[in-house]
Design an enzyme around this catalytic site. Sequence first.
Site, mmCIF file in Angstrom:
data_model
loop_
_atom_site.group_PDB
_atom_site.id
_atom_site.type_symbol
_atom_site.label_atom_id
_atom_site.label_comp_id
_atom_site.label_asym_id
_atom_site.label_seq_id
_atom_site.Cartn_x
_atom_site.Cartn_y
_atom_site.Cartn_z
ATOM 1 N N HIS A 104 0.738 -1.205 0.037
ATOM 2 C CA HIS A 104 0.195 0.027 0.061
ATOM 3 C C HIS A 104 0.821 1.364 0.052
ATOM 4 O O HIS A 104 2.013 1.107 0.293
ATOM 5 C CB HIS A 104 -0.867 0.113 1.218
ATOM 6 N N ASP A 113 3.880 -4.243 3.993
ATOM 7 C CA ASP A 113 5.069 -4.740 4.026
ATOM 8 C C ASP A 113 5.381 -5.996 4.874
ATOM 9 O O ASP A 113 6.478 -6.600 4.307
ATOM 10 C CB ASP A 113 6.100 -3.556 5.174
#
Length: 509
Positions: A98, A396
Site C-alpha cells: 500500500h 510490508d
Amino acid sequence: MLARSRFMLVLVVGALLAVLSFSLQYLHLIPTNPVAEQRSLGKSRKRVNPVLHTDVPAPDPIRDTHQYCNYPNLTEHGWEGHSPADYRLLSVQVMIRHGDRFPLYSIPKTKKPAIDCVLSDKRKPSHHLLASFISHMALGGRGQWDASLGSLPRLPNHSTCEIGELTQTGVVQHLKNGDHLRQAYIKRHNLLTADWSPGQLWVETTGKSRTLQSGLAFLFGFLPRFDWSRLTVRQQWSTLFCGSSCNCPARNRYLEQEQRRQYRQRTADTELERTYVAMAKTLGVATKILRAANPVDALLCHFCHGLPFPCSSAQTTLNAPDEGACLTLQHFTVIRRQQKDDELERREAGLYRRYAVLAAHPYLNRTAMRLERIARGSQTRKGTEEAVFALASGHDVTMAPLLSALGLERAGFPKFAARLVFELWNGPEAKDKERKSDRKRGKWLENMFIRVLYNGEDLTFDTAFCRDHNRHSAQPLCPLGNFLSFVRKDMFNIVNATSYQQACHQIVL
C-alpha cells in the site's frame, strides 16, 4: 611548396594524436567499450539485463529513509516490459505494498501530524488522473466485491487522517505505478485489449481500506476508467495471502525465534537505549511507554511529509514549542540506524529466511500454477480464460517475506508503494514441425521464461532460482522451469524438507 608543408604538418599531427590515444587507452585513462566488444563477438540482441558494476554505498539512514518515503514527484523509471526481439509477453503478476499512510501508533503527549486525507487535485502531490479517479470511484457500486470489501470506503475521506488511513500521497504513488505499467504492458505489448474479459483480470487485497484503495488507484492508473461491471475484487483474509494454506505451525515457530533475536539485538544496542531514555525525558513519559508506542512509525510520517518532529504538548509556549521539548533528527537517525543494522544481522542469522520461505510459499505457489497454466495454454475452468494480469495489494509484512524467500534480501525493507512483478515470456517460435515434435515430447516448457522485477529493477539473476544461470549465454532470459522447480521443491532445502506440508509440520528446535 606551401601546400606540401601543410600536408606534412597534418600527417605529423595525426601521427601524434594516434600515439597519444593508444597510450591513454593502454594506461586506462580512456575507457574502452566492453559492451561493443561483446556484441561484435556474437549475435546482436537487445540488452534487457544490464550488469552495473558500482560500489555499494556506505549505510546512510537518512538517505535510505528518503528512498523509503518514495516521493511521488520523482520521475518514474523501470525495466518492466523490456525483452529481446521476437519474445512475446504472456502474463504479468504484480504484488504491491500500500502507499503512504497515516501512522498506526501515536507518540504519547504529542500532537498527531496535521495531514488532510480528503483527496483534491488542487493540492500537491497530484496526478493528471487524480480528478477522474475520484469521480470514477463514485461508481464502484457496479463492481463485484468479495466478503466485507464492499463496505469499505473506496477513497480516503477524513479531513484529519485517521489511524492507518491512506494519504493523498499514497493514492498518487499508485496512480503513478499503474500508469507506468500501462505504458510498459498495455501500450507496448497490448497485454489487455479494450474489450478485456473479466476472466483476464484478477484483483485481490486484504481487508484494510489502505490496501483496497491502493489497489484501486493502481488499477485506475493501469486501466483508466475501467468498466466496473467486469471487475471482481477478492479479499485475502491473511496478510500473507496464504488462502486455504495458512495452517503452518513451523512458520509460526520460526517467526517467534526471529522476534526473540530482534529483541536481543535491540536491547544490546546501548546507543538506541540512551536515545529512548532521552526521548522519554524530553516528552515527560516513562521509557517503556515510549518504546511500546513504536515512535519510529510516527516519526517516519513527519519525515516523509516534511513536517517538524513532534514536541511535548505539555511543554509549549504561546508562540512556539520549547526547542528542548522536541524530538530531533538525531533521535530519528539513531532509530533508523538500528533498523538497518537489524536488517544486516537478520540476513546473517538466517531465522527470518526460514520463516519467509514458509510464509511466502502459498502466494508463490499460486503464482507458479497460474503461470504454468498460461504457458500451457490451458484454462482454469471450462469456458473461462486464465488471468493474464493479476494484482495483489498487501502490506510490508506481505512483501518482505516474498523478497527474502526469493533470495532478494538485499533489496531492503519494502518502501511505500513498492511493487514486485513477475513477467512470463514466450521465446521465438521454432519451425512448425519442430514445435509439434517438442509438444509431443513434453518440451513446451523449454520456450517459456520468467523475469522478476522489484521497483522497476530487473533482479531475475539475483533470485535464488536463477542466480547460476549464465545471463550471457545464447538464452538471455531465465527459464520458467527454474522458477517452478524452486517453488515446488528447491525452496524448502533451507528447512531440510522437500514439500510445504512436510516443512510446516516438522519439529523446529
